[in-house]
Design a protein around this motif. Sequence first.
Motif, PDB file in Angstrom:
ATOM      1  N   GLY D  72       0.802  -1.213   0.000  1.00  0.00           N
ATOM      2  CA  GLY D  72       0.000   0.000   0.000  1.00  0.00           C
ATOM      3  C   GLY D  72       0.836   1.265   0.000  1.00  0.00           C
ATOM      4  O   GLY D  72       0.481   2.264  -0.649  1.00  0.00           O
ATOM      5  N   ALA D  75       2.258   1.795  -3.398  1.00  0.00           N
ATOM      6  CA  ALA D  75       1.195   2.307  -4.260  1.00  0.00           C
ATOM      7  C   ALA D  75       0.932   3.786  -3.990  1.00  0.00           C
ATOM      8  O   ALA D  75       0.544   4.539  -4.894  1.00  0.00           O
ATOM      9  N   VAL D 102      -5.465  -5.711   1.139  1.00  0.00           N
ATOM     10  CA  VAL D 102      -6.577  -5.576   0.191  1.00  0.00           C
ATOM     11  C   VAL D 102      -7.528  -4.452   0.552  1.00  0.00           C
ATOM     12  O   VAL D 102      -8.153  -3.862  -0.331  1.00  0.00           O
ATOM     13  N   VAL D 108      -6.241   4.739  -3.887  1.00  0.00           N
ATOM     14  CA  VAL D 108      -4.929   4.117  -4.062  1.00  0.00           C
ATOM     15  C   VAL D 108      -5.088   2.601  -4.034  1.00  0.00           C
ATOM     16  O   VAL D 108      -5.081   1.981  -2.972  1.00  0.00           O
ATOM     17  N   PRO D 109      -5.221   1.961  -5.198  1.00  0.00           N
ATOM     18  CA  PRO D 109      -5.463   0.517  -5.219  1.00  0.00           C
ATOM     19  C   PRO D 109      -4.190  -0.311  -5.094  1.00  0.00           C
ATOM     20  O   PRO D 109      -3.113   0.120  -5.476  1.00  0.00           O
ATOM     21  N   VAL D 110      -4.357  -1.493  -4.542  1.00  0.00           N
ATOM     22  CA  VAL D 110      -3.344  -2.547  -4.627  1.00  0.00           C
ATOM     23  C   VAL D 110      -4.037  -3.781  -5.214  1.00  0.00           C
ATOM     24  O   VAL D 110      -5.080  -4.195  -4.710  1.00  0.00           O
ATOM     25  N   ALA D 111      -3.466  -4.336  -6.262  1.00  0.00           N
ATOM     26  CA  ALA D 111      -4.019  -5.539  -6.894  1.00  0.00           C
ATOM     27  C   ALA D 111      -3.606  -6.738  -6.061  1.00  0.00           C
ATOM     28  O   ALA D 111      -2.473  -7.199  -6.138  1.00  0.00           O
ATOM     29  N   THR D 112      -4.527  -7.245  -5.236  1.00  0.00           N
ATOM     30  CA  THR D 112      -4.177  -8.258  -4.254  1.00  0.00           C
ATOM     31  C   THR D 112      -4.440  -9.663  -4.782  1.00  0.00           C
ATOM     32  O   THR D 112      -5.454  -9.916  -5.424  1.00  0.00           O
TER      33      THR D 112
END
Lengths: 161, 161, 161, 161, 161, 161, 161, 161
Positions: D72, D75, D102, D108-112
């Motif tokens: 995170g 990101a 997640v 602010v995305p995180v591709a989990t």
Amino acid sequence: MPQVAVVMGSTSDWSSMKKTTEILDILGVTYEKHVISAHRMPQELQAFGAQARDNKLQIIIAGAGGAAHLPGMLAANTTLPVIGVPMQSRALNGLDSLLSIVQMPAGVPVATVAIGDAGAKNAAILAAQIIALNDDDILQALNEYRERQTKTSIESEAELI
Amino acid sequence: MPQVAVVMGSTSDWSSMKKTTEILDILGVTYEKHVISAHRMPQELQAFGAQARDNKLQIIIAGAGGAAHLPGMLAANTTLPVIGVPMQSRALNGLDSLLSIVQMPAGVPVATVAIGDAGAKNAAILAAQIIALNDDDILQALNEYRERQTKTSIESEAELI
Amino acid sequence: MPQVAVVMGSTSDWSSMKKTTEILDILGVTYEKHVISAHRMPQELQAFGAQARDNKLQIIIAGAGGAAHLPGMLAANTTLPVIGVPMQSRALNGLDSLLSIVQMPAGVPVATVAIGDAGAKNAAILAAQIIALNDDDILQALNEYRERQTKTSIESEAELI
Amino acid sequence: MPQVAVVMGSTSDWSSMKKTTEILDILGVTYEKHVISAHRMPQELQAFGAQARDNKLQIIIAGAGGAAHLPGMLAANTTLPVIGVPMQSRALNGLDSLLSIVQMPAGVPVATVAIGDAGAKNAAILAAQIIALNDDDILQALNEYRERQTKTSIESEAELI
Amino acid sequence: MPQVAVVMGSTSDWSSMKKTTEILDILGVTYEKHVISAHRMPQELQAFGAQARDNKLQIIIAGAGGAAHLPGMLAANTTLPVIGVPMQSRALNGLDSLLSIVQMPAGVPVATVAIGDAGAKNAAILAAQIIALNDDDILQALNEYRERQTKTSIESEAELI
Amino acid sequence: MPQVAVVMGSTSDWSSMKKTTEILDILGVTYEKHVISAHRMPQELQAFGAQARDNKLQIIIAGAGGAAHLPGMLAANTTLPVIGVPMQSRALNGLDSLLSIVQMPAGVPVATVAIGDAGAKNAAILAAQIIALNDDDILQALNEYRERQTKTSIESEAELI
Amino acid sequence: MPQVAVVMGSTSDWSSMKKTTEILDILGVTYEKHVISAHRMPQELQAFGAQARDNKLQIIIAGAGGAAHLPGMLAANTTLPVIGVPMQSRALNGLDSLLSIVQMPAGVPVATVAIGDAGAKNAAILAAQIIALNDDDILQALNEYRERQTKTSIESEAELI
Amino acid sequence: MPQVAVVMGSTSDWSSMKKTTEILDILGVTYEKHVISAHRMPQELQAFGAQARDNKLQIIIAGAGGAAHLPGMLAANTTLPVIGVPMQSRALNGLDSLLSIVQMPAGVPVATVAIGDAGAKNAAILAAQIIALNDDDILQALNEYRERQTKTSIESEAELI
């Protein structure tokens, strides 16, 4: 010819997934939207996944809740990146949706984001980040979006009264 | 012409799902067994589900773990009863498998049993109970199995030393 | 002479279990309905389970919440298939109901469906799927129900505005 | 000039994250690997994130466990896509890692991906899927990988003995 | 004429429930021990519960795991106090056992203790505490047990080296 | 000279614990009621526990929520039976209360009942069951209460319309 | 005259809490160590808490597992800062310990750190951080510790082979 | 020159974090308040942490929800004590916030308090307890606050009607 497909399992997911489309609009990403129920429309699901690349789609965003099979089954039928959005379910608040989407076995990933509205928004931003790898306009839109977002956060401190 | 198909997502599920076949053997239920990965073999999954009734199968037992989509997607492709067995997964001990299988949306049920070996055995008994509705031999085998089971439990008290 | 018994632990479960009976009506499955509290009426529970097959019932659907013992104890007293519906409980949202119903030990299965209304509906469909193995009218009703369901899902895409 | 950075919070994550690099090797994706502890090296983390795009990286894969802040925070410092891999933690089996990665707030995305080794492998595949949007060699490698994977699954059925 | 019945669902629970009997021995509480499977021996369960008071039992201690129905169903068949001990189950570590035992609906209580060995020991102490309300010998034994326990804890500090 | 003390950590627990006193009234069990906060009134807690037996109390019922230490600490200060009622807490719905009360270490038991109102009612019934071991009036009141309860459940079936 | 008391509920916690003392040694913080069982030694607990400030202690670090009441009850008896370390429990892996310690009601805080060894180490560092507010030697030791820690993390990257 | 900084990730946390400031006011602790989003303002976060000690702050209180990285990342950038307050999040009720804050790896502690309002209040009291180690006025204010709190609890018993 849209860049992204926004797919959901049911119209009841639309109140969250609408937020995906709103951010895509802001960032200038083109999209189409669909209802494809993994369990009620398995043939349509498979056809959609299989044809997605030929249809010039770049990314599929799929929102689903409960035993949420839509994102994973789309990913099983394409090698395009699939972003999964766990809906906030009624009984278990989306914990079932999250685990059903994120715990994919080795071999077929789903890029999972947060449960509910936050995830729906972030799915759009993540899609834009991927497209921006080869699209300077989207990159600029992203940068401006992030800058505004930071500015808004900084300025919000004045509201602590 | 087997009555039941025992399907699993991976050969790693076989150590549990073997217990399903052992009970089916005891109860005299005929079966075939298959590896069908929902995510690696989606076309085979769909074909299998769609043809199951024509192939004279009566029940599908499907074991899967993690984001376990196999039982639900088979159920989406047939109106035969589908029994889902949640495998005991590595990180979350099968809680993810359970929720991915049992939390199906309205319209497409999966008859879910317990996590792991207990569920694998019970899937076989449940299948026999369904078949026994119209098969007196299976019913008799079931009754005898349950009586032996009761007798064994009663007699086991002597082991408390 | 009904095919299915719809049993619940308390009248407070009726708002969910009513959905079971509504689907059974649609599918043409005959049923009777009962309140049998596992903890307040254990003798009635046992008598009901023991006589169910003689009463020509084919399937028992049992809804219960919290430490939900009704489905499992009915299953302990009959070899008819028992479908368990976990009610959405007050404090733990049905997680307690689910685990109390699905985690049956080897030997006595309960066919468990989703927590709450979705499960209540699916219990009816699952019962119909079982009966349809030997009843072509119910099979046709099921097929039509599934087709309408698919059609409705497909057409619902127009509502995404 | 590597396409992907594989970053982890500690060398104790390497036994899982090594599987990421093994798949990247198979798919022909170039990468560099780093230890960047979010909590012990916050300045390095920030510098790494801020310079990632200038360093011609396309994707960051970050593995972390417990209160897993690495994905995170990376990101937060870049608009490149960040893929988060939740490590299987000691006490809570990775549930803490998963939720820490997640449940990112909107913006602010995180591709989990999945907890542990399965996620580490899928992070590599997801990265390749993203790169393949504009790289036909990687796409071909991906397609071949998926075909071999399907073939292996189909053939594995013979092992059910 | 024993004061307490120690009942368990299976001989596999004996390694924990043995600790109950060991503490009962220390405290001078008389007991009998039984295997009564709620699901395999429902008639025996009901008969046992119904006759318990006539058999001069004062307390029933029941250990069970998974969908643990034994304590609650014994409580449904008697007005004697029933103490439930949740066994540490294989997949879910006893969380299923705990919820199945403690979450009883209003009207029929089960006095629930901790998961596993600690609970098995405490069930014995709790039984002794109840009996000691009218038995000065047991009360004295309890007081001495608690004093030794305190003394042992105090002295154990010397081991911190 | 009351038989039971009904203790709670805060007046905010009274809406649930009032149900305990209502059932005690029905069953003819005498009681006193107190607010004793484990964390705000630790000296009062200890004094209360230490004097409870001398005050001729037979049972302590203690309701508490969150990090619920009241039942366990009362149990640490007396050898009277302590019944713990986990309050339904705001954030975690009583799961924290339940685990804080039931997971007592070996040596000091708390007889734990269900989360919230159901547990509050059952605490009263459990107390009456214990007292009834040596009080025929309470036993008769209990038996009548259970019979009415069963009768009410049986008759409630007529409401399923 | 030690600055910190390291207290634990049982010698079985010592393998974790020893790590607290090792870090305190490194940082030059003086301490004493004690076994005080909240449930077996409630009087000692209360006396210890009440006298802690007079004994010139500055901070209490308390480790406990399961229904972990030690940290909260110490905090109830003193206004010194209390740091709670949730032990990794047998059945529930420390989730019960964590919730029992951290979910304190308004009015009496416990400064909670991570489950198990990581938390035991961090309790020592947190104590040093508090003392360092008025102790330049400890502050310097802390700064050096953190710098070494960062250096070690940076250098560990070389081990990724 | 305030003693404490009250920091939150978003103005949406203010309704809880306001309770922190209200207690700080009562106890006479001086403070400043800020919005610093870990993910939207990572540079500001790092600068704030790095300068906190030079700015003569003694303690940082940080509230955040979901994948709550703010407290841990502030702790990574300072050796001042950091108190973390997990906000009650929308989908998972703060369980995600709690685990993201409390499960810090060895080396960088966050003093975590309860989820939501109770934690927000306790963060203020904990800060005052730390400051009171070297400030007799705050100590006296704390003692008076605790005494009033105890008195209020004792007197509240009269409300049980």
